[in-house]
Design an enzyme around this catalytic site. Structure first.
Site, PDB file in Angstrom:
ATOM      1  N   LYS A 112     -43.436  16.172 -34.489  1.00  0.00           N
ATOM      2  CA  LYS A 112     -42.401  15.383 -33.803  1.00  0.00           C
ATOM      3  C   LYS A 112     -41.106  15.480 -34.618  1.00  0.00           C
ATOM      4  CE  LYS A 112     -41.238  10.659 -32.388  1.00  0.00           C
ATOM      5  NZ  LYS A 112     -41.496   9.242 -32.637  1.00  0.00           N
ATOM      6  N   ARG A 140     -45.892  -0.086 -31.302  1.00  0.00           N
ATOM      7  CA  ARG A 140     -45.069  -0.189 -32.510  1.00  0.00           C
ATOM      8  C   ARG A 140     -45.549  -1.390 -33.328  1.00  0.00           C
ATOM      9  NH1 ARG A 140     -40.202   2.793 -33.303  1.00  0.00           N
ATOM     10  NH2 ARG A 140     -40.110   1.470 -35.145  1.00  0.00           N
ATOM     11  N   LYS A 198     -11.781  17.164 -14.582  1.00  0.00           N
ATOM     12  CA  LYS A 198     -11.603  17.891 -13.322  1.00  0.00           C
ATOM     13  C   LYS A 198     -10.540  18.998 -13.409  1.00  0.00           C
ATOM     14  CE  LYS A 198     -13.129  14.456  -9.951  1.00  0.00           C
ATOM     15  NZ  LYS A 198     -12.805  13.660  -8.778  1.00  0.00           N
ATOM     16  N   THR A 248     -16.503  15.141 -13.132  1.00  0.00           N
ATOM     17  CA  THR A 248     -15.740  13.907 -12.929  1.00  0.00           C
ATOM     18  C   THR A 248     -14.752  13.724 -14.075  1.00  0.00           C
ATOM     19  OG1 THR A 248     -15.917  11.582 -12.349  1.00  0.00           O
ATOM     20  CG2 THR A 248     -17.463  12.356 -14.001  1.00  0.00           C
ATOM     21  N   ASP A 295     -14.222  16.669  -2.858  1.00  0.00           N
ATOM     22  CA  ASP A 295     -13.669  15.327  -2.576  1.00  0.00           C
ATOM     23  C   ASP A 295     -12.865  15.390  -1.285  1.00  0.00           C
ATOM     24  OD1 ASP A 295     -14.647  13.909  -4.737  1.00  0.00           O
ATOM     25  OD2 ASP A 295     -12.929  14.365  -6.026  1.00  0.00           O
ATOM     26  N   ALA A 337      -1.611   7.593  -6.499  1.00  0.00           N
ATOM     27  CA  ALA A 337      -1.161   8.983  -6.674  1.00  0.00           C
ATOM     28  C   ALA A 337      -1.962   9.660  -7.784  1.00  0.00           C
ATOM     29  CB  ALA A 337       0.334   9.005  -6.990  1.00  0.00           C
ATOM     30  N   HIS A 345     -37.452  12.148 -38.618  1.00  0.00           N
ATOM     31  CA  HIS A 345     -36.314  11.546 -37.898  1.00  0.00           C
ATOM     32  C   HIS A 345     -35.021  11.734 -38.678  1.00  0.00           C
ATOM     33  CE1 HIS A 345     -39.937   9.279 -36.751  1.00  0.00           C
ATOM     34  NE2 HIS A 345     -39.385   9.233 -35.556  1.00  0.00           N
ATOM     35  N   SER A 353     -22.629   6.723 -12.921  1.00  0.00           N
ATOM     36  CA  SER A 353     -22.626   7.585 -11.735  1.00  0.00           C
ATOM     37  C   SER A 353     -23.905   7.446 -10.901  1.00  0.00           C
ATOM     38  CB  SER A 353     -22.459   9.028 -12.165  1.00  0.00           C
ATOM     39  OG  SER A 353     -22.742   9.866 -11.078  1.00  0.00           O
TER      40      SER A 353
HETATM   41  P1  NAP Z   1      -6.806   7.864 -11.271  1.00  0.00           P
HETATM   42  O1  NAP Z   1      -6.465   9.315 -11.248  1.00  0.00           O
HETATM   43  O2  NAP Z   1      -6.887   7.170 -12.567  1.00  0.00           O
HETATM   44  O3  NAP Z   1      -5.713   7.100 -10.361  1.00  0.00           O
HETATM   45  C1  NAP Z   1      -5.715   5.700 -10.233  1.00  0.00           C
HETATM   46  C2  NAP Z   1      -4.650   5.270  -9.219  1.00  0.00           C
HETATM   47  O4  NAP Z   1      -4.781   3.865  -9.051  1.00  0.00           O
HETATM   48  C3  NAP Z   1      -3.235   5.519  -9.700  1.00  0.00           C
HETATM   49  O5  NAP Z   1      -2.413   5.815  -8.603  1.00  0.00           O
HETATM   50  C4  NAP Z   1      -2.847   4.165 -10.307  1.00  0.00           C
HETATM   51  O6  NAP Z   1      -1.462   3.911 -10.286  1.00  0.00           O
HETATM   52  C5  NAP Z   1      -3.536   3.230  -9.362  1.00  0.00           C
HETATM   53  N1  NAP Z   1      -3.823   1.936  -9.965  1.00  0.00           N
HETATM   54  C6  NAP Z   1      -4.764   1.668 -10.899  1.00  0.00           C
HETATM   55  N2  NAP Z   1      -4.749   0.344 -11.209  1.00  0.00           N
HETATM   56  C7  NAP Z   1      -3.779  -0.220 -10.435  1.00  0.00           C
HETATM   57  C8  NAP Z   1      -3.280  -1.532 -10.300  1.00  0.00           C
HETATM   58  N3  NAP Z   1      -3.786  -2.554 -10.999  1.00  0.00           N
HETATM   59  N4  NAP Z   1      -2.279  -1.759  -9.414  1.00  0.00           N
HETATM   60  C9  NAP Z   1      -1.770  -0.736  -8.702  1.00  0.00           C
HETATM   61  N5  NAP Z   1      -2.202   0.536  -8.792  1.00  0.00           N
HETATM   62  C10 NAP Z   1      -3.181   0.790  -9.648  1.00  0.00           C
HETATM   63  O7  NAP Z   1      -8.177   7.590 -10.540  1.00  0.00           O
HETATM   64  P2  NAP Z   1      -8.847   8.422  -9.340  1.00  0.00           P
HETATM   65  O8  NAP Z   1      -9.770   9.431  -9.900  1.00  0.00           O
HETATM   66  O9  NAP Z   1      -7.788   8.867  -8.405  1.00  0.00           O
HETATM   67  O10 NAP Z   1      -9.768   7.304  -8.686  1.00  0.00           O
HETATM   68  C11 NAP Z   1      -9.194   6.243  -7.929  1.00  0.00           C
HETATM   69  C12 NAP Z   1     -10.303   5.463  -7.237  1.00  0.00           C
HETATM   70  O11 NAP Z   1     -10.948   6.309  -6.295  1.00  0.00           O
HETATM   71  C13 NAP Z   1     -11.430   5.039  -8.189  1.00  0.00           C
HETATM   72  O12 NAP Z   1     -11.239   3.709  -8.557  1.00  0.00           O
HETATM   73  C14 NAP Z   1     -12.714   5.184  -7.398  1.00  0.00           C
HETATM   74  O13 NAP Z   1     -13.176   3.928  -6.989  1.00  0.00           O
HETATM   75  C15 NAP Z   1     -12.306   5.966  -6.188  1.00  0.00           C
HETATM   76  N6  NAP Z   1     -13.100   7.208  -6.087  1.00  0.00           N
HETATM   77  C16 NAP Z   1     -13.884   7.338  -4.997  1.00  0.00           C
HETATM   78  C17 NAP Z   1     -14.643   8.474  -4.829  1.00  0.00           C
HETATM   79  C18 NAP Z   1     -15.526   8.574  -3.638  1.00  0.00           C
HETATM   80  O14 NAP Z   1     -16.225   9.593  -3.491  1.00  0.00           O
HETATM   81  N7  NAP Z   1     -15.533   7.599  -2.779  1.00  0.00           N
HETATM   82  C19 NAP Z   1     -14.592   9.512  -5.755  1.00  0.00           C
HETATM   83  C20 NAP Z   1     -13.775   9.355  -6.870  1.00  0.00           C
HETATM   84  C21 NAP Z   1     -13.026   8.188  -7.022  1.00  0.00           C
HETATM   85  P3  NAP Z   1      -0.488   4.431 -11.475  1.00  0.00           P
HETATM   86  O15 NAP Z   1      -0.164   5.859 -11.155  1.00  0.00           O
HETATM   87  O16 NAP Z   1       0.668   3.521 -11.387  1.00  0.00           O
HETATM   88  O17 NAP Z   1      -1.271   4.291 -12.755  1.00  0.00           O
END
Ligand code: NAP
Length: 486
Positions: A141, A31, A288, A284, A324, A348, A116, A240
Site C-alpha cells: 500500500k 481503525r 475555457k 469550466t 453552451d 457580459a 504514507h 459540478s
Molecule cells: P462570469 O464570466 O463570471 O460573469 C458573471 C456576470 O455576472 C458578469 O456579467 C458580472 O458583471 C455579473 N454579476 C456578477 N455578480 C453581479 C452582481 N452582484 N450584480 C450585477 N451583476 C453581477 O460568469 P459566467 O461563467 O458567465 O456565469 C454566469 C452564470 O451563468 C453563473 O452564475 C451560472 O449560474 C450560470 N451558468 C449556467 C450554465 C448552464 O448550463 N445553465 C452554465 C454556466 C454558467 P460584471 O461584468 O460587472 O462583473
C-alpha cells in the site's frame, strides 16, 4: 473492492457504523487507533464482511495513545481472531515485518505493508515499490499527497507496474487533487479503493463517499472493462453536476465509459500528462479560454465565441467546441423562435458571451446590459448590437429576457437581477442560473404570466450535446435530467 474505513470513536458507535457500511462496502477497515475502548473480539464477531485491522502509528497520521508494543499487540490479536488483513507500516522495519510474516503463516490473515506521505508524491516511488516487493508483504500500500493533478500519473504508473508483476497493490493520492486516483485506481487494477461512509466520516483527505464511488462512478461495475475516460477540467470542480449527469448517460446507454472530475490549476501540464488518457473533456471556469492553446483544432463557432467548454478526441486529435451556445439556443427555441425578437441579455461574462453569439446568429435583436458597462459595450461592439447598464432594463420592451449574471444563485436565492415591474405577461424569461432550478426571477416571472426557461434546461442540453459529440449516439436526455441532484 470498495473499502469503508470505520472511524467511530468507541466500540458501540463502530458496531453501528459497521452495520451501515456493510450495505455498501465490500471490505471494511477498522481503525483501532480511533477507538477509546477497542474491543477487537466484539468487532470481529459482529462484522459480516472481510476486514483490515489498522492501528495507525501517530507519525503516519494515526491516533493510538499507547506504546509501540501495545499498538502491535492489537495486530497480533487480530491475527489470532482471524482478521483477513492487518495493516503494518513499512516504517516498522524488516524485523517487525518478519515477525508478522511468521505469525500469519498458515493463517488466513494477509499483511498489507503500508507507506504514507502526507506532504507530496515523490518521484522515486518505483524504487520504494521494488524494496517493498522484495520484502515479501502480501499486499503493498503506497499512499501519497497530490500537490498537482499530474501526481496521480505516478500512482497510475505504480499500479501498472504492480499489475505486470502480479503484485497486489493499493495505491492512491490523498487531497482534493488526488480524488481522481480514488476513482481510477480500482479500474486500473488496484486491490481496493477507500470510500467514506458519509461526508464527515473520511479517514483521509479527498476520500469520496463509498456510495458515490459505487452508484455514480460505477467503479465496481466497470472493473477490468476497457473503459473510455472523460471528465471535467476546472477549478473548483466539486460543485459540478457533470459526474452525475454524464455517468448516468453512460450507464443508461450501457457504455463502459467514465466521467470524473479533474481539479486542474495548470492546464498546460494537465494536457501534457493526461491527453493520452482522455477521450473527451468538459471545461469550466477558469480554463475555457486557456484550453484553446492546447487544441490543434477548434470549431469555428467556439473560435468566434472565444471559449471552449467541450473537447473531443477525433482520430487522435483534440478538437474544441462550445456546447453552451447550442444548449441555450435549443432551450429557447423549444419555447419561442428568436428571429426578430427583442432580446435582452443581463451580464457580459462567459455565458452571456456564448448566448449572445447564438442569439445574433439566429436573427434576434439584441441588447446587452451589464453592471460594468464597458464589458457590455465591448461585447456589443463585436456583435453590432446595443449595450447599456443593468438599470436600463426599465426602458426596454423585451420579448425575451435572459439572466446571465450569477444573481439568484444559491445561497443568495432571494436576489433578482431586475425589479418585478419589468416582467410582463407574454414575455419569455430565461435564467441561466441552475442552482436552484427555480430562481426567484423565474418564480416572479411565472406569477406575472411569463413563459420561463430554466438554467437546468440549458445545462442538460449542453451536456447532451457533449454526449453526442463524444459518442456519436443520441443522448438519453431524460435519464441525464433525472440524475441531477440540485
Ligand atoms: P462570469 O464570466 O463570471 O460573469 C458573471 C456576470 O455576472 C458578469 O456579467 C458580472 O458583471 C455579473 N454579476 C456578477 N455578480 C453581479 C452582481 N452582484 N450584480 C450585477 N451583476 C453581477 O460568469 P459566467 O461563467 O458567465 O456565469 C454566469 C452564470 O451563468 C453563473 O452564475 C451560472 O449560474 C450560470 N451558468 C449556467 C450554465 C448552464 O448550463 N445553465 C452554465 C454556466 C454558467 P460584471 O461584468 O460587472 O462583473
Amino acid at each position: 473492492m470498495i473499502c469503508i474505513p470505520i472511524t467511530a470513536l468507541n466500540t458501540g458507535a463502530a458496531l453501528q457504523d459497521i452495520t451501515q457500511a456493510e450495505q455498501v462496502a465490500d471490505i471494511l477497515e477498522l481503525r483501532i487507533d480511533y477507538l477509546a475502548d477497542p474491543d477487537l473480539e466484539k468487532l470481529l464477531t459482529a462484522r459480516k464482511k472481510p476486514v483490515i485491522i489498522t492501528n495507525r502509528k501517530n507519525d503516519e497520521g494515526g491516533k493510538f495513545p499507547g506504546t509501540e508494543a501495545e499498538r502491535l499487540q492489537f495486530l497480533e490479536e487480530a491475527v489470532r481472531l482471524g482478521a483477513e488483513h492487518i495493516d503494518l507500516e513499512w516504517s516498522c522495519g524488516p524485523q517487525v515485518l518478519q515477525h508478522f510474516k511468521d505469525l500469519t503463516r498458515g493463517t488466513k490473515t494477509r499483511i498489507i505493508s503500508s507507506w504514507h506521505n502526507f506532504q507530496e508524491t515523490p518521484k522515486n516511488l518505483g524504487e520504494l515499490y521494488t524494496s517493498m516487493k522484495s520484502a515479501g508483504a502480501d499486499i503493498i500500500k503506497i499512499v501519497t499527497h497530490a500537490k498537482s493533478i499530474n501526481d496521480n500519473l505516478k500512482i497510475f504508473d505504480l499500479i501498472c507496474q504492480a499489475q505486470e508483476n502480479d503484485q497486489q497493490i493499493i495505491a492512491l493520492c490523498m487531497g482534493p487533487q488526488g480524488e481522481i486516483s480514488r476513482v481510477l485506481a480500482l479500474l486500473l487494477g488496484a486491490y481496493l479503493t477507500f470510500g467514506s461512509l458519509q461526508k464527515g466520516k473520511e479517514s483521509a483527505p479527498g476520500q469520496i463517499e463509498a456510495q458515490v464511488l459505487r452508484d455514480v462512478y460505477r467503479v465496481c461495475e466497470l472493473k477490468d472493462a476497457d473503459f473510455r475516460l472523460y471528465g471535467l477540467v476546472g477549478n473548483p470542480v466539486n460543485q459540478s453536476q457533470g459526474i452525475r449527469i454524464h455517468n448516468r448517460a453512460f450507464q443508461h446507454m450501457e457504455l463502459d465509459d467514465l466521467y470524473a472530475n479533474f481539479l486542474v490549476e495548470d492546464v498546460a501540464s494537465f494536457m501534457r500528462g493526461f491527453k493520452g488518457y482522455i477521450c473527451g473533456l468538459s471545461v469550466t471556469m477558469p480554463h475555457k479560454q486557456k484550453i484553446m492553446d492546447y487544441l490543434p483544432q477548434i470549431d469555428p463557432m467556439a473560435r468566434r465565441i472565444g471559449a471552449v467548454n467541450t473537447v473531443v478526441k477525433k482520430k487522435g486529435t483534440l478538437v474544441g467546441y462550445n456546447t453552451d451556445v447550442m444548449g441555450a439556443i435549443q432551450a429557447i427555441e423549444a419555447i419561442t423562435p428568436i428571429m426578430d425578437k427583442n432580446v435582452v441579455i443581463l451580464g457580459a461574462g462567459g455565458v452571456a458571451r456564448a448566448i449572445a453569439y447564438g442569439v445574433v446568429n439566429r436573427g434576434g435583436k439584441l441588447t446587452i446590459l451589464n453592471r460594468t458597462f464597458s464589458r457590455a459595450q465591448s461585447l456589443a461592439r463585436e456583435l453590432f448590437c446595443q449595450a447599456g447598464e443593468l438599470e436600463e432594463i426599465q426602458n426596454i420592451e423585451a420579448d425575451l429576457l435572459i439572466n446571465c449574471t450569477s444573481i439568484g444563485m444559491a445561497p443568495q436565492t432571494e436576489e433578482m437581477p431586475v425589479p418585478e415591474s419589468v416582467l410582463r405577461p407574454g414575455m419569455v424569461v430565461f435564467d441561466t442560473v441552475y442552482h436552484p432550478a427555480q430562481t426567484r426571477l423565474l418564480k416572479e416571472a411565472k406569477a406575472k404570466g411569463c413563459r420561463t426557461i430554466t438554467g437546468v434546461d440549458m445545462f442538460v442540453n449542453q451536456a447532451a450535446a457533449q454526449f453526442v459529440l463524444w459518442t456519436g449516439l443520441k443522448a438519453p436526455i431524460e435519464a441525464m435530467r433525472s440524475a441531477l441532484n440540485l
